[in-house]
Write an enzyme that holds these catalytic residues in place. Structure first.
Site, mmCIF file in Angstrom:
data_model
loop_
_atom_site.group_PDB
_atom_site.id
_atom_site.type_symbol
_atom_site.label_atom_id
_atom_site.label_comp_id
_atom_site.label_asym_id
_atom_site.label_seq_id
_atom_site.Cartn_x
_atom_site.Cartn_y
_atom_site.Cartn_z
ATOM 1 N N LYS A 16 0.840 -1.471 -0.469
ATOM 2 C CA LYS A 16 -0.316 -0.046 -0.143
ATOM 3 C C LYS A 16 0.729 1.354 0.402
ATOM 4 C CE LYS A 16 -3.773 -2.584 2.401
ATOM 5 N NZ LYS A 16 -4.224 -2.778 3.881
ATOM 6 N N GLN A 36 -3.840 -2.472 9.547
ATOM 7 C CA GLN A 36 -3.560 -3.024 9.432
ATOM 8 C C GLN A 36 -4.140 -4.609 10.744
ATOM 9 O OE1 GLN A 36 -3.085 -3.695 6.381
ATOM 10 N NE2 GLN A 36 -3.633 -6.193 6.439
ATOM 11 N N ASP A 90 -10.501 2.823 4.770
ATOM 12 C CA ASP A 90 -11.011 1.043 4.235
ATOM 13 C C ASP A 90 -12.177 0.905 4.386
ATOM 14 O OD1 ASP A 90 -9.056 -0.640 4.007
ATOM 15 O OD2 ASP A 90 -7.604 -0.892 5.981
#
Ligand code: NAD
Length: 295
Positions: free
Chosen positions: A52, A96, A119
């Protein structure tokens, strides 16, 4: 069989995002900025965060990785999330997953401001998605929708089977595929670990989206000819023929089943890159709102 090439579409989306960064620069604005919190030393999590951040660097986004050791206290994470929520210079924040057992994953992810939740996990974003309102769509389902759109796949009136009901993939995916939108209007069935006679559902489905976390689960005998198969799963399994000692496989037995499909995503190179593409798109969207709210 046509491969749904997520890697190629990610490259295309990156080019258009580069142009957006140039437009911001020409307007004397800062670039979009994504922050990622990484807890512990799980190699898979490190790989995902690195991918990312690399993508951000390639397109001129700012990025920050905030690392913590496995035994970090939950309060420390919550305090950092509050700082990032309050920052005018950070547009998107991701944590994460998975997190260590002593940390409440829901509490942490839901502490991210819904305005920076790129997200798309926050209850406000999920709720707005259900109502068809402006929101950050969950990154992986958003990526799958973009991929189906790129290949002009007609989904209206099709039987779509989503296998797996996680909050981040299966459940939102089932909602998006049933919405009254171009990629949508499918008749959706959501299957899970308690579903009986799964084979009878897979054999009927025109589109099958598998997100269960079981390596090579979906086999050729389970699908009908010319089905469209989307594989969300990603697993490292030992492989002596690879220098790294492992290879990546999905939830679908790709080699056994691919020729029976009309379209299929590979692993790697299918859904994974599309999750990154969505994250970058969501970050740009947030950045424009934050930057131009100050003008
Ligand atoms: P999860 O692991 O949280 O949940 C799995 C779901 O599958 C559950 O709802 C369970 O009921 C269902 N399930 C499990 N076994 C089943 C079976 N035999 N039959 C029917 N249903 C079954 O799910 P997740 O977080 O969505 O992850 C699924 C997979 O997708 C994992 O391999 C994960 O690593 C991968 N993933 C990939 C990406 C990406 O960007 N490529 C993103 C998210 C998750």
């Amino acid at each position: 069989m046509i491969l749904l090439d997520g890697k190629a579409l990610l490259s295309k989306i990156k080019l258009s995002l580069c142009k957006e960064v140039s437009l911001l620069k020409n307007d004397n604005k800062r670039p979009p900025h994504l922050a990622a919190i990484l807890v512990g030393d799980n190699p898979a999590s490190q790989t995902y965060v690195n991918a990312k951040i690399k993508a951000c660097n390639e397109i001129g986004f700012e990025s920050t990785v905030i690392n913590y050791s496995t035994n970090v206290k939950q309060d420390v994470l919550l305090e950092k999330i509050k700082d990032v929520n309050d920052s005018d210079n950070i547009d998107g924040l991701i944590v994460q997953l998975p997190l260590p057992n002593h940390i409440d994953e829901h509490l942490v992810t839901h502490s991210i401001s819904h305005k920076k939740d790129v997200d798309g996990f926050h209850p406000i974003n999920i709720g707005r998605m259900v109502l068809g309102l402006d929101c950050f769509l969950p990154a992986t389902p958003f990526g799958i929708i973009s991929l189906l759109d790129e290949y002009n796949i007609a989904t209206s009136g099709k039987k779509c089977l989503v296998i797996g009901r996680s909050h981040i993939v299966g459940t939102p995916m089932s909602i998006l595929m049933s919405r009254n939108t171009k990629i949508g209007n499918a008749t959706v069935t959501l299957a899970h670990s308690k579903t009986k006679n799964l084979d009878s559902l897979t054999k009927e489905a025109d589109i099958i989206i598998v997100a269960i976390g079981v390596p090579t689960f979906l086999k050729s005998h389970m699908i009908k000819k010319n089905a469209i198969v989307i594989d969300v799963g990603i697993h490292r399994i030992p492989s002596q023929s690879n220098k790294s000692g492992y290879k990546l496989v999905g939830d679908v037995d790709f080699h056994e089943l691919k020729e029976k499909t009309a379209y299929i995503t590979p692993v790697p190179g299918g859904v994974g890159p599309m999750t990154i593409a969505s994250l970058l798109q969501n970050t740009l969207y947030s950045a424009k709102k934050i930057i131009y709210s100050h003008t």
